[in-house]
Design an enzyme around this catalytic site. Structure first.
Site, PDB file in Angstrom:
ATOM      1  N   TYR A  41       0.837  -1.188   0.000  1.00 31.87           N
ATOM      2  CA  TYR A  41       0.000   0.000   0.000  1.00 31.87           C
ATOM      3  C   TYR A  41       0.880   1.249   0.000  1.00 31.87           C
ATOM      4  CZ  TYR A  41      -4.074  -2.970   0.719  1.00 31.87           C
ATOM      5  OH  TYR A  41      -5.059  -3.911   0.559  1.00 31.87           O
ATOM      6  N   ARG A  88       3.135  -1.535  11.153  1.00 31.47           N
ATOM      7  CA  ARG A  88       3.183  -2.889  10.579  1.00 31.47           C
ATOM      8  C   ARG A  88       4.037  -2.860   9.325  1.00 31.47           C
ATOM      9  NH1 ARG A  88      -1.123  -7.221  11.646  1.00 31.47           N
ATOM     10  NH2 ARG A  88      -0.476  -8.964  10.328  1.00 31.47           N
ATOM     11  N   GLY A 190      -5.086 -12.827  15.943  1.00 34.41           N
ATOM     12  CA  GLY A 190      -6.230 -12.172  15.327  1.00 34.41           C
ATOM     13  C   GLY A 190      -7.205 -13.198  14.798  1.00 34.41           C
TER      14      GLY A 190
END
Length: 272
Positions: A41, A88, A190
């Site tokens: 990203y 992250r 998670g």
């Protein structure tokens, strides 16, 4: 449509927007902020020579390519004072021409100096070369094995002094093993807690999972809150795998014991 380099003013605007978002998160009572800087990203694109072909102060050297990220870190911390900030990072892109582990380590050092409280060690990326296999590390399936990203966390532990979190296909047992070996400071759970919540939580004396899938009841009658990754990672000691919420105090599930404080006791996080 072809991509184009962002103008400097556009970069500065994006940095301000991150800061404004951090202020809103603080006002809303969030416990921590995680910056999404991985898997190809925008922030990751700036940090990677594979995508970043700029010749100004935002391109070229590792420090320059990290400038967008470090300015975002500074803006987040300035606009949400007292809130821990994590990042992250894809330690290795796992496609030809992408980031190597050595470069991931160099980037982690720059990010740590910028003032991070935690780095979450990720792996893989959305690749431009059609190598779909690299995406397995973005959403690691079970054929990659348990604790498949622990080597990425270990690589960062070797070069930074800030805490490092390992994520990806953890069980309580292999998470504790990673902590005991010193491969990570925290282990994030998670999807493991949503997909296999009953099996995992039973290992930690939880007798039932509530219908909302977000809370569980332990043998001591306490209500445990199921959360993922980063929120549990701050102000904690890595020695047990389950914490609880009670009497207005905020804690969460992680390989950690949280230092809790009532929400009413929290200081204002927006700068005066």
């Amino acid at each position: 449509m072809l991509c184009r380099p962002l103008e400097i003013d556009e970069i500065h605007l994006l940095v301000r927007r991150f800061g404004e978002a951090a202020a809103r998160a603080g006002d809303a009572g969030m416990d921590a902020i995680d910056i999404h800087g991985h898997t190809g990203y925008l922030i990751d694109q700036f940090m990677s020579a594979w995508w970043n072909r700029r010749t100004d102060v935002y391109g070229g050297s590792v420090e320059n390519r990290c400038r967008f990220a470090t300015e975002i870190i500074a803006a987040v911390k300035a606009n949400a004072p007292g809130l821990p900030v994590s990042f992250r990072l894809s330690v290795n892109h796992r496609f030809a021409g992408g980031r190597t582990t050595a470069e991931g380590q160099a980037i982690a050092v720059v990010l740590a100096v910028a003032g991070l409280d935690l780095i979450i060690a990720d792996d893989g990326s959305y690749a431009d070369d059609g190598s779909y296999e690299t995406m397995d590390y973005v959403f690691p399936p079970y054929h990659l094995g348990d604790a498949c990203r622990v080597p990425a966390a270990r690589a960062l532990k070797d070069v930074v002094s800030v805490p490092v979190m390992a994520v990806g296909n953890h069980t309580p047992e292999n998470a504790e093993a990673a902590l005991a070996a010193g491969d990570a400071d925290f282990a994030g759970l998670g999807p493991e807690l949503t997909e296999k919540s009953v099996r995992i939580l039973t290992a930690h004396t939880v007798t039932s999972v509530d219908a909302d899938g977000l809370t569980a009841t332990g043998q001591d009658g306490a209500v445990h809150v199921i959360v993922s990754t980063v929120i549990a990672a701050f102000g904690v000691r890595p020695d047990t795998a389950l914490t609880q919420r009670s009497k207005g105090a905020t804690t969460c599930i992680s390989s950690a014991t949280a230092c809790t404080r009532p929400r009413s006791a929290r200081p204002s996080r927006r700068p005066s």
